[in-house]
Design an enzyme around this catalytic site. Structure first.
Site, PDB file in Angstrom:
ATOM      1  N   TYR A 292      83.547 100.876  67.918  1.00  0.00           N
ATOM      2  CA  TYR A 292      84.104 101.917  67.054  1.00  0.00           C
ATOM      3  C   TYR A 292      85.089 102.803  67.830  1.00  0.00           C
ATOM      4  O   TYR A 292      86.224 103.027  67.387  1.00  0.00           O
ATOM      5  CB  TYR A 292      82.968 102.760  66.458  1.00  0.00           C
ATOM      6  CG  TYR A 292      83.427 104.053  65.868  1.00  0.00           C
ATOM      7  CD1 TYR A 292      84.052 104.101  64.633  1.00  0.00           C
ATOM      8  CD2 TYR A 292      83.248 105.254  66.556  1.00  0.00           C
ATOM      9  CE1 TYR A 292      84.497 105.302  64.098  1.00  0.00           C
ATOM     10  CE2 TYR A 292      83.670 106.457  66.032  1.00  0.00           C
ATOM     11  CZ  TYR A 292      84.297 106.475  64.799  1.00  0.00           C
ATOM     12  OH  TYR A 292      84.738 107.661  64.283  1.00  0.00           O
TER      13      TYR A 292
ATOM     14  N   ASP B   7      82.690 114.826  58.731  1.00  0.00           N
ATOM     15  CA  ASP B   7      83.298 115.189  60.012  1.00  0.00           C
ATOM     16  C   ASP B   7      84.278 116.310  59.782  1.00  0.00           C
ATOM     17  O   ASP B   7      85.368 116.064  59.259  1.00  0.00           O
ATOM     18  CB  ASP B   7      83.994 113.966  60.615  1.00  0.00           C
ATOM     19  CG  ASP B   7      84.608 114.250  61.979  1.00  0.00           C
ATOM     20  OD1 ASP B   7      84.639 115.409  62.410  1.00  0.00           O
ATOM     21  OD2 ASP B   7      85.076 113.280  62.610  1.00  0.00           O
TER      22      ASP B   7
END
Lengths: 122, 122
Positions: free
Chosen positions: B15, B39
């Protein structure tokens, strides 16, 4: 619902201090009545409710415990932190924990991420 | 469902590498179709689904990004980690993230804990 980062850090520090100097019941009193605790995450057991949570902390009561907050992050009504716990001068574990809090500042969920590879024999 | 810690760390490293070198769609392809992304946690917005998630990563595409895994913890099918991300040589952020994975190794949820106090202007 949201807390300022320093307020959340205060909640976490109070928790780490109580793990050191308080009884299992005093640590459990920092949790909401219907809180959940998973430690370690993936260990297959989730403790639900303050009584079960007191039972969990009873396992380490009696040993000399030290805690140290290493890294702290806040978000909304949640905290994420890396800390060290030393038990009986014999082992040191460094988990990452996630805690969520209710409006009264009580812990509603705790998840501790660690494994044998994060445990050091002293 | 459970993964070995080094497998989970591999998912996380893939990732972080894809955030550096991949397109927004390539990062989004590491997520399950119905995944969620928050986020920062507490920021008031949860991105739901791969298309919305691609839109989120599109915001940082174009900038030169570096990432570095600093601390990693595994549990079951979840990962908790501290990492650094540098954007455009101008700022460095060190979030703690929690990721959960499905049986195919796709991210089913991501939560990033950080705030202005964890951002450094370079």
């Amino acid at each position: 619902m949201s807390f300022e980062p320093d307020v959340l850090q205060g909640f976490v520090q109070r928790y780490l201090d109580t793990v050191v100097s308080g009884s299992a019941d005093e640590v459990a009193a920092l949790y909401a009545e219907d809180a959940t605790l998973e430690d370690p995450v993936g260990g297959g057991e989730v403790h639900i409710g303050r009584k079960a949570i007191a039972g969990f902390y009873n396992n380490i009561s009696g040993a000399e415990v030290k805690t140290e907050l290493l890294t702290f992050r806040a978000g909304g009504h949640e905290a994420a932190f890396l800390f060290a716990i030393t038990v009986g001068g014999a082992m040191r574990i460094e988990p990452i924990e996630i805690m969520t809090f209710n409006a009264d500042g009580l812990i509603t969920s705790m998840k501790a991420y660690w494994g044998p590879q994060n445990l050091t024999q002293l």
